[in-house]
Design an enzyme around this catalytic site. Sequence first.
Site, PDB file in Angstrom:
ATOM      1  N   TYR A   1       0.576  -1.042  -0.290  1.00 17.34           N
ATOM      2  CA  TYR A   1       0.030  -0.194   0.090  1.00 17.34           C
ATOM      3  C   TYR A   1       1.011   1.022  -0.290  1.00 17.34           C
ATOM      4  O   TYR A   1       0.644   2.024  -0.936  1.00 17.34           O
ATOM      5  CB  TYR A   1      -0.916   0.019   1.231  1.00 17.34           C
ATOM      6  CG  TYR A   1      -1.574   0.914   1.171  1.00 17.34           C
ATOM      7  CD1 TYR A   1      -3.235   0.870   1.051  1.00 17.34           C
ATOM      8  CD2 TYR A   1      -1.499   1.789   2.562  1.00 17.34           C
ATOM      9  CE1 TYR A   1      -4.312   1.771   0.808  1.00 17.34           C
ATOM     10  CE2 TYR A   1      -2.621   3.237   2.266  1.00 17.34           C
ATOM     11  CZ  TYR A   1      -3.903   3.310   1.416  1.00 17.34           C
ATOM     12  OH  TYR A   1      -5.002   4.053   2.113  1.00 17.34           O
TER      13      TYR A   1
ATOM     14  N   LYS B   1       1.080   3.935  -3.058  1.00 18.08           N
ATOM     15  CA  LYS B   1       0.771   5.358  -2.386  1.00 18.08           C
ATOM     16  C   LYS B   1       1.494   6.434  -2.491  1.00 18.08           C
ATOM     17  O   LYS B   1       1.970   7.697  -3.060  1.00 18.08           O
ATOM     18  CB  LYS B   1       0.679   5.698  -0.962  1.00 18.08           C
ATOM     19  CG  LYS B   1      -1.693   4.953  -0.686  1.00 18.08           C
ATOM     20  CD  LYS B   1      -2.383   5.256  -1.428  1.00 18.08           C
ATOM     21  CE  LYS B   1      -3.818   4.758  -1.736  1.00 18.08           C
ATOM     22  NZ  LYS B   1      -4.447   5.042  -2.349  1.00 18.08           N
TER      23      LYS B   1
HETATM   24  P1  NAP Z   1     -13.478   2.627   1.475  1.00 18.93           P
HETATM   25  O1  NAP Z   1     -14.688   3.561   2.366  1.00 18.93           O
HETATM   26  O2  NAP Z   1     -13.027   1.022   1.568  1.00 18.93           O
HETATM   27  O3  NAP Z   1     -13.935   2.765  -0.073  1.00 18.93           O
HETATM   28  C1  NAP Z   1     -13.924   2.224  -0.641  1.00 18.93           C
HETATM   29  C2  NAP Z   1     -13.656   2.606  -2.600  1.00 18.93           C
HETATM   30  O4  NAP Z   1     -13.057   2.406  -3.387  1.00 18.93           O
HETATM   31  C3  NAP Z   1     -15.339   1.877  -2.315  1.00 18.93           C
HETATM   32  O5  NAP Z   1     -16.001   3.178  -3.367  1.00 18.93           O
HETATM   33  C4  NAP Z   1     -15.057   1.050  -3.288  1.00 18.93           C
HETATM   34  O6  NAP Z   1     -16.275   0.785  -4.392  1.00 18.93           O
HETATM   35  C5  NAP Z   1     -13.622   1.117  -4.119  1.00 18.93           C
HETATM   36  N1  NAP Z   1     -12.524   0.874  -5.385  1.00 18.93           N
HETATM   37  C6  NAP Z   1     -11.714  -0.551  -4.231  1.00 18.93           C
HETATM   38  N2  NAP Z   1     -11.914  -1.325  -5.073  1.00 18.93           N
HETATM   39  C7  NAP Z   1     -12.395  -0.989  -6.228  1.00 18.93           C
HETATM   40  C8  NAP Z   1     -11.774  -1.278  -7.523  1.00 18.93           C
HETATM   41  N3  NAP Z   1     -11.225  -2.784  -8.069  1.00 18.93           N
HETATM   42  N4  NAP Z   1     -12.880  -0.595  -8.816  1.00 18.93           N
HETATM   43  C9  NAP Z   1     -13.420   0.040  -8.402  1.00 18.93           C
HETATM   44  N5  NAP Z   1     -14.070   0.815  -7.154  1.00 18.93           N
HETATM   45  C10 NAP Z   1     -13.178   0.142  -6.531  1.00 18.93           C
HETATM   46  O7  NAP Z   1     -11.942   3.506   1.687  1.00 18.93           O
HETATM   47  P2  NAP Z   1     -12.371   5.135   1.772  1.00 18.93           P
HETATM   48  O8  NAP Z   1     -11.300   5.197   3.380  1.00 18.93           O
HETATM   49  O9  NAP Z   1     -13.074   5.456   1.462  1.00 18.93           O
HETATM   50  O10 NAP Z   1     -10.905   5.237   0.938  1.00 18.93           O
HETATM   51  C11 NAP Z   1     -10.613   6.107  -0.416  1.00 18.93           C
HETATM   52  C12 NAP Z   1      -9.539   5.899  -0.372  1.00 18.93           C
HETATM   53  O11 NAP Z   1      -8.880   6.993   0.171  1.00 18.93           O
HETATM   54  C13 NAP Z   1      -8.806   4.924  -1.121  1.00 18.93           C
HETATM   55  O12 NAP Z   1      -7.504   5.397  -2.248  1.00 18.93           O
HETATM   56  C14 NAP Z   1      -7.578   4.909   0.457  1.00 18.93           C
HETATM   57  O13 NAP Z   1      -6.658   4.369   0.177  1.00 18.93           O
HETATM   58  C15 NAP Z   1      -7.107   6.722   0.845  1.00 18.93           C
HETATM   59  N6  NAP Z   1      -7.206   6.181   2.152  1.00 18.93           N
HETATM   60  C16 NAP Z   1      -8.108   5.833   2.947  1.00 18.93           C
HETATM   61  C17 NAP Z   1      -7.728   6.631   4.546  1.00 18.93           C
HETATM   62  C18 NAP Z   1      -8.884   5.980   5.852  1.00 18.93           C
HETATM   63  O14 NAP Z   1      -7.713   6.274   6.567  1.00 18.93           O
HETATM   64  N7  NAP Z   1      -9.846   5.688   4.742  1.00 18.93           N
HETATM   65  C19 NAP Z   1      -6.336   7.315   4.655  1.00 18.93           C
HETATM   66  C20 NAP Z   1      -5.370   7.099   3.439  1.00 18.93           C
HETATM   67  C21 NAP Z   1      -5.985   7.788   2.213  1.00 18.93           C
HETATM   68  P3  NAP Z   1     -17.181  -0.682  -4.462  1.00 18.93           P
HETATM   69  O15 NAP Z   1     -16.084  -1.274  -3.919  1.00 18.93           O
HETATM   70  O16 NAP Z   1     -18.271  -0.212  -4.831  1.00 18.93           O
HETATM   71  O17 NAP Z   1     -16.213  -1.185  -5.999  1.00 18.93           O
END
Ligand code: NAP
Length: 256
Positions: A163, A167
């Site tokens: 990851y 990133k």
């Molecule tokens: P989340 O709640 O797990 O949501 C992930 C999203 O990505 C969902 O809409 C999922 O949709 C979609 N997704 C996953 N695999 C996919 C695929 N193969 N094709 C198309 N869509 C896909 O995650 P989040 O926390 O909102 O994170 C969003 C972004 O922020 C990510 O890039 C994550 O790495 C980054 N981020 C998050 C955090 C945190 O603390 N939450 C921190 C740093 C960075 P479906 O399942 O419907 O496909």
Amino acid sequence: MADPTTVPQRIAVVTGASRGIGKAIALRLARPSPNGAGRHVVLVSRTESSLAEVASEITAAGGSASIKAVDVGDSVALATAIDQIAAERGRLDILVNNAGITRDNLVLRMSDAEWDEVIRVNLTSAFVATRASARPMMKNRFGRIVNISSTSGVVGNAGQANYAAAKAGLIGFSKTIARELGSKGVTCNVIAPGFIETDMTANLPGTVREQLTGGLPVKRLGQPGDIAAAVEYVTSDDAGFLTGQTICVDGGMTMA
Ligand code: NAP
């Protein structure tokens, strides 16, 4: 400053828009604008039913949205979807590469499959979507590309070699795109969230949450809306002089 009377309706694509941070970004970008031009947001993820719910929420609030169910890990399907969106809408102005997954493991135990999947979904997808979006953006001499990275990509995180590599890769990728496309009116920036309360972080034990919160200058965890607010500015018409930057929206976690 952009002149609101001459701004067309912007077409925005947000990947991973079915929930969490991507949903918050989509809702924010689709908010009706006071000058009437607003944005049409195309919601992308694998789950059509969830995307449809988010689109209904946007429409009910007076915004404009459509959906495209695609696995961003499938490069051919993703490139085809972006081409279709640009052709159907006649333009493409904003791309937010937000879809992401984790497959955490210590490096000694990490499988090739765990490495490959995370790189494909988090990093390769941004390359594929950017490449497909660049031409329509350059044609209009306007584009805003935002890649959602993570503080793990900035400072590393034990258990997340795959990851963090993906990133961090987004940061070098974005600086390069900023250099390649800047003269065409296309900017490319990174938002690096810290700990944000979504499904991705839901399983973290309470004690770890408390430790994290206590260590942050702002003494609270992040919400998806914190990231959406940053994305809104970076993708605005007014942000044309901001490119190649990584903005850590992390409650002060990684400040130097
Ligand atoms: P989340 O709640 O797990 O949501 C992930 C999203 O990505 C969902 O809409 C999922 O949709 C979609 N997704 C996953 N695999 C996919 C695929 N193969 N094709 C198309 N869509 C896909 O995650 P989040 O926390 O909102 O994170 C969003 C972004 O922020 C990510 O890039 C994550 O790495 C980054 N981020 C998050 C955090 C945190 O603390 N939450 C921190 C740093 C960075 P479906 O399942 O419907 O496909």
